[in-house]
Design a protein around this motif. Structure first.
Motif, mmCIF file in Angstrom:
data_model
loop_
_atom_site.group_PDB
_atom_site.id
_atom_site.type_symbol
_atom_site.label_atom_id
_atom_site.label_comp_id
_atom_site.label_asym_id
_atom_site.label_seq_id
_atom_site.Cartn_x
_atom_site.Cartn_y
_atom_site.Cartn_z
ATOM 1 N N PRO A 1 9.738 8.159 6.839
ATOM 2 C CA PRO A 1 8.672 7.431 6.145
ATOM 3 C C PRO A 1 8.187 8.166 4.913
ATOM 4 O O PRO A 1 8.278 9.395 4.819
ATOM 5 C CB PRO A 1 7.575 7.338 7.216
ATOM 6 C CG PRO A 1 7.822 8.489 8.130
ATOM 7 C CD PRO A 1 9.313 8.678 8.151
ATOM 8 N N ARG A 2 7.665 7.377 3.955
ATOM 9 C CA ARG A 2 7.086 7.937 2.750
ATOM 10 C C ARG A 2 5.579 7.691 2.776
ATOM 11 O O ARG A 2 5.094 6.818 3.477
ATOM 12 C CB ARG A 2 7.699 7.273 1.514
ATOM 13 C CG ARG A 2 9.213 7.371 1.443
ATOM 14 C CD ARG A 2 9.775 6.687 0.208
ATOM 15 N NE ARG A 2 9.452 5.270 0.168
ATOM 16 C CZ ARG A 2 9.938 4.436 -0.761
ATOM 17 N NH1 ARG A 2 10.728 4.880 -1.715
ATOM 18 N NH2 ARG A 2 9.616 3.155 -0.732
ATOM 19 N N ILE A 3 4.859 8.468 2.021
ATOM 20 C CA ILE A 3 3.405 8.309 1.973
ATOM 21 C C ILE A 3 3.057 7.241 0.941
ATOM 22 O O ILE A 3 3.299 7.421 -0.261
ATOM 23 C CB ILE A 3 2.722 9.640 1.620
ATOM 24 C CG1 ILE A 3 3.000 10.680 2.714
ATOM 25 C CG2 ILE A 3 1.220 9.430 1.456
ATOM 26 C CD1 ILE A 3 2.412 12.048 2.412
ATOM 27 N N ARG A 4 2.547 6.144 1.409
ATOM 28 C CA ARG A 4 2.143 5.035 0.547
ATOM 29 C C ARG A 4 0.866 4.418 1.126
ATOM 30 O O ARG A 4 0.667 4.394 2.337
ATOM 31 C CB ARG A 4 3.229 3.949 0.471
ATOM 32 C CG ARG A 4 4.533 4.414 -0.153
ATOM 33 C CD ARG A 4 4.387 4.619 -1.660
ATOM 34 N NE ARG A 4 5.668 4.856 -2.295
ATOM 35 C CZ ARG A 4 6.260 6.035 -2.377
ATOM 36 N NH1 ARG A 4 5.688 7.099 -1.830
ATOM 37 N NH2 ARG A 4 7.432 6.177 -2.988
ATOM 38 N N LYS A 5 0.013 3.898 0.281
ATOM 39 C CA LYS A 5 -1.190 3.223 0.754
ATOM 40 C C LYS A 5 -0.834 1.812 1.206
ATOM 41 O O LYS A 5 0.004 1.140 0.605
ATOM 42 C CB LYS A 5 -2.251 3.175 -0.349
ATOM 43 C CG LYS A 5 -2.828 4.526 -0.719
ATOM 44 C CD LYS A 5 -4.131 4.389 -1.488
ATOM 45 C CE LYS A 5 -5.231 3.823 -0.609
ATOM 46 N NZ LYS A 5 -6.557 3.788 -1.264
ATOM 47 N N ILE A 6 -1.481 1.381 2.267
ATOM 48 C CA ILE A 6 -1.218 0.052 2.815
ATOM 49 C C ILE A 6 -2.533 -0.668 3.082
ATOM 50 O O ILE A 6 -3.604 -0.058 3.091
ATOM 51 C CB ILE A 6 -0.408 0.134 4.125
ATOM 52 C CG1 ILE A 6 -1.199 0.903 5.189
ATOM 53 C CG2 ILE A 6 0.955 0.778 3.882
ATOM 54 C CD1 ILE A 6 -0.554 0.881 6.557
ATOM 55 N N THR A 7 -2.414 -1.970 3.308
ATOM 56 C CA THR A 7 -3.574 -2.779 3.674
ATOM 57 C C THR A 7 -3.276 -3.510 4.977
ATOM 58 O O THR A 7 -2.190 -4.070 5.145
ATOM 59 C CB THR A 7 -3.895 -3.811 2.582
ATOM 60 O OG1 THR A 7 -4.263 -3.125 1.378
ATOM 61 C CG2 THR A 7 -5.048 -4.719 3.012
ATOM 62 N N VAL A 8 -4.238 -3.481 5.880
ATOM 63 C CA VAL A 8 -4.142 -4.215 7.141
ATOM 64 C C VAL A 8 -5.364 -5.116 7.228
ATOM 65 O O VAL A 8 -6.495 -4.638 7.304
ATOM 66 C CB VAL A 8 -4.103 -3.277 8.363
ATOM 67 C CG1 VAL A 8 -3.880 -4.084 9.635
ATOM 68 C CG2 VAL A 8 -3.027 -2.213 8.199
ATOM 69 N N ALA A 9 -5.124 -6.422 7.199
ATOM 70 C CA ALA A 9 -6.231 -7.394 7.216
ATOM 71 C C ALA A 9 -6.173 -8.213 8.501
ATOM 72 O O ALA A 9 -5.160 -8.852 8.790
ATOM 73 C CB ALA A 9 -6.156 -8.309 6.004
ATOM 74 N N PHE A 10 -7.250 -8.175 9.274
ATOM 75 C CA PHE A 10 -7.365 -8.969 10.490
ATOM 76 C C PHE A 10 -8.217 -10.205 10.192
ATOM 77 O O PHE A 10 -9.347 -10.094 9.722
ATOM 78 C CB PHE A 10 -8.014 -8.160 11.623
ATOM 79 C CG PHE A 10 -7.235 -6.948 12.032
ATOM 80 C CD1 PHE A 10 -6.117 -7.070 12.852
ATOM 81 C CD2 PHE A 10 -7.614 -5.676 11.613
ATOM 82 C CE1 PHE A 10 -5.387 -5.959 13.236
ATOM 83 C CE2 PHE A 10 -6.901 -4.553 12.002
ATOM 84 C CZ PHE A 10 -5.775 -4.692 12.811
ATOM 85 N N GLY A 11 -7.662 -11.383 10.450
ATOM 86 C CA GLY A 11 -8.379 -12.621 10.181
ATOM 87 C C GLY A 11 -9.278 -13.043 11.328
ATOM 88 O O GLY A 11 -9.328 -12.392 12.383
#
Length: 264
Positions: free
Chosen positions: A192-202
């Motif tokens: 894995p590489r270090i990257r920013k992510i978004t996790v959105a719960f509806g």
């Protein structure tokens, strides 16, 4: 909401009655130890943007239905959710030998995975059965309605197994939109590489208004509602078709034309 021709002509769902089956084992010590170590490390390294965590009920039956962009998705969701989450993983992750097998088995157990055989027919039935057992223990269960991860970043049509599980167990469905996880571990990458992510719960979806789990129309309508909610969170381009490999040969192509089936 109605589905395509293949959905309107579907056969009744397979009988996945839990009668006589063993309850799926809940995560134990290894899960809590692994979660306690991995969750804060993941948040520190990847600094995920998390929205809507309060939309996940803290108790009771809930399905987290997510888009699927990377192998890492199955690690991200359990680590950022506010309650214990289980999901299905290839049985081979649990059956290896030697140190490598031990490490794989320990890792996947620590993030709440339940091993199942991949495939169609009986294997697909066993997978749905495992998901049903998890939900009927009043737990949270994560699933990818697309069936497999998207290799081109588009959002594919949802398979109706997720709706069947929701309607047969009475579980609410919380849609999940993952953004950027494909950049952490692209297809073919070993590390894995270090990257920013978004996790959105509806917001939770109560799908009971669609009807009975035995109704193909109800399953298709509920699935389409779930996928629309995921799309609103992930903002992906819509593929408008199922994400699946082409038929193996001429006979299979002919069978798919003559006997259209529901994708579960």
């Amino acid at each position: 909401m109605t589905g395509s021709k293949e959905d309107s002509q579907d056969a009744p769902p397979v009988d996945l009655s839990a009668e006589g089956s063993e309850p799926t084992k809940r995560p134990g010590f290894v899960y809590f130890l692994g979660y306690g170590i991995m969750a804060p490390v993941a948040r520190l390294v990847f600094r995920p943007t998390i929205t809507g965590r309060d939309n996940i009920p803290r108790i009771g039956r809930v399905i987290l239905a997510s888009n699927h962009l990377s192998f890492i998705d199955s690690i991200v969701i359990p680590l950022v959710a506010p309650r214990r989450v289980q999901f299905l993983a290839k049985s081979t992750y649990f059956t290896g030998t030697g140190f490598k097998g031990f490490a794989s088995r320990t890792f996947f157990t620590s993030i709440g995975a339940v091993g199942v055989e991949r495939g169609a027919g009986q294997a697909a039935q066993d997978a749905l059965d495992a998901g049903r057992n998890i939900l009927e223990s009043d737990s949270a269960f994560a699933i990818y309605p697309e069936g497999t991860r998207s290799l081109d970043g588009r959002l594919y049509k949802g398979r109706t197994g997720v709706a069947w599980l929701a309607l047969i167990t009475g579980a609410v469905v919380v849609p999940v939109g993952l953004i950027g996880t494909q950049e952490i571990q692209p297809v073919g990458a070993k590390f894995p590489r270090i990257r920013k992510i978004t996790v959105a719960f509806g917001e939770p979806l109560d799908l009971s208004r669609h009807g009975s789990a035995e109704s193909g129309k109800a399953r298709r309508g509920a699935t389409d509602e779930i996928m629309a909610a995921i799309h609103a969170l992930s903002h992906q381009e819509l593929a408008g078709k199922y994400n699946e490999s082409p038929p193996a040969g001429t006979l299979q192509k002919l069978a798919d034309r003559v006997f259209p089936r529901e994708r579960v």
